[in-house]
Write a protein that holds these residues in place. Structure first.
Motif, PDB file in Angstrom:
ATOM      1  N   ASP A   7       0.811  -1.220   0.000  1.00 41.13           N
ATOM      2  CA  ASP A   7       0.000   0.000   0.000  1.00 41.13           C
ATOM      3  C   ASP A   7       0.845   1.270   0.000  1.00 41.13           C
ATOM      4  N   LEU A   8       2.154   1.133   0.283  1.00 41.17           N
ATOM      5  CA  LEU A   8       3.012   2.301   0.446  1.00 41.17           C
ATOM      6  C   LEU A   8       4.305   2.122  -0.331  1.00 41.17           C
ATOM      7  N   ARG A   9       4.713   3.163  -1.038  1.00 43.70           N
ATOM      8  CA  ARG A   9       5.979   3.153  -1.788  1.00 43.70           C
ATOM      9  C   ARG A   9       6.561   4.561  -1.732  1.00 43.70           C
ATOM     10  N   ARG A  10       7.799   4.678  -1.241  1.00 40.31           N
ATOM     11  CA  ARG A  10       8.468   5.978  -1.121  1.00 40.31           C
ATOM     12  C   ARG A  10       7.644   6.967  -0.308  1.00 40.31           C
ATOM     13  N   GLY A  11       6.972   6.421   0.699  1.00 43.17           N
ATOM     14  CA  GLY A  11       6.199   7.254   1.610  1.00 43.17           C
ATOM     15  C   GLY A  11       4.861   7.712   1.076  1.00 43.17           C
TER      16      GLY A  11
END
Length: 294
Positions: free
Chosen positions: A92-96
């Motif tokens: 659900d999260l990538r690079r914040g």
């Protein structure tokens, strides 16, 4: 100039080219928005930086191959979009930031990845500076397609999925890491030499360097997944363990994994010695990859 400045200045060249290349939109607009969303989400641009650095180490002017170097970032970004999909790693999260499919939906995320991958090869054929590189474009494209596809990254990703929940074994672990991550990093370095027209001794040194730091990069990633924080990583901490991934810490433990990473970086530094004084940035980048925290 120190490494921080070198990385910042080189990254700025890459960002400027990518923004210029994608300054115009097309239809459907949402597809281009989805592509830009992930492409400009704050990556380190280490693959194009390595390509430019290797080209300069051989004697070239980095700005002459900006399209070819930046094409690597399109391929890397596509792979991240697809990796994050529910059918793959389901993150659900990538690079914040929320992953692409969380913002644009699964279908548009798949198409955004498809668009970036396909456009990377069109970008790769663009001549930015010295037209002398044109004669080296075909072997360079062949190299890139091999490392990004069935004989590199895609094969590694497939085995990574297949191996979830299985007892780690050395052969499988090395195949996954050498292909899923290290192959494109190694090719990033090799492309600098190929586009320059480097001879066999130079290519051998670049290959050894790229292979060593590429594998070290993924070993460090495995370690950070255990020791880092979600804030530092920009993605959920412990995601490898939660998916029962085959990783170096799972196989060897944290301390031995750190030793392996150091050994690989040392091997990379030794390979870079071939270029003597011209290898400064290759060496600095290798040490940076070992010490990074995200």
């Amino acid at each position: 100039m120190n490494l921080k400045t070198y990385l910042a200045e080189t990254k700025s060249l890459i960002e400027d080219f990518l923004k210029m290349y994608f300054r115009q939109t097309g239809e459907p607009e949402v597809l281009f928005d989805a592509m830009r969303y992930s492409l400009f989400a704050g990556g380190k641009r280490i693959r194009p930086i390595l390509c430019l650095t290797a080209y300069e180490t051989c004697g070239g002017v980095g700005t002459d191959i900006l399209p070819q170097a930046c094409a690597l970032e399109l391929i890397h970004t596509y792979s991240l979009i697809h990796d994050d999909l529910p059918a793959m790693d389901n993150d659900d999260l990538r690079r914040g930031k929320p992953t692409n499919h969380k913002v644009y939906g699964d279908a548009m995320a798949i198409l955004a990845g498809d668009g970036l991958l396909t456009e990377s090869f069109r970008m790769f054929t663009t001549v930015a500076g010295d037209s002398g590189i044109t004669k080296n474009i075909l072997p360079a494209i062949k190299e890139l397609a091999s490392s990004a596809g069935l004989y590199g990254m895609v094969a590694g990703q497939a085995l990574d999925i297949i191996s979830e929940g299985k007892t780690p074994d050395k052969t499988t672990l090395e195949f996954i890491h050498k292909n899923k991550t290290a192959a494109l990093l190694k090719t990033s370095v090799r492309l600098g030499g190929i586009l320059y027209g480097a001879q066999k001794p130079e290519m051998s040194a670049l290959s050894d360097y790229g292979e060593a730091i590429g594998l070290a990069f993924q070993v460090v990633d495995d370690i950070l997944d255990v020791t880092g924080t979600t804030e530092e990583l920009g993605k959920p901490q412990g995601s490898d363990d939660s998916k029962d991934k085959m990783t170096y810490p799972a196989m060897y433990g944290i301390e031995r994994s750190k030793e392996i990473a150091r050994e690989l970086i040392t091997r990379g530094l030794e390979s870079a010695e071939f270029f003597k004084g011209k290898a400064m940035w290759l060496k600095e980048i290798a040490n940076y990859l070992l010490k990074r925290t995200n």
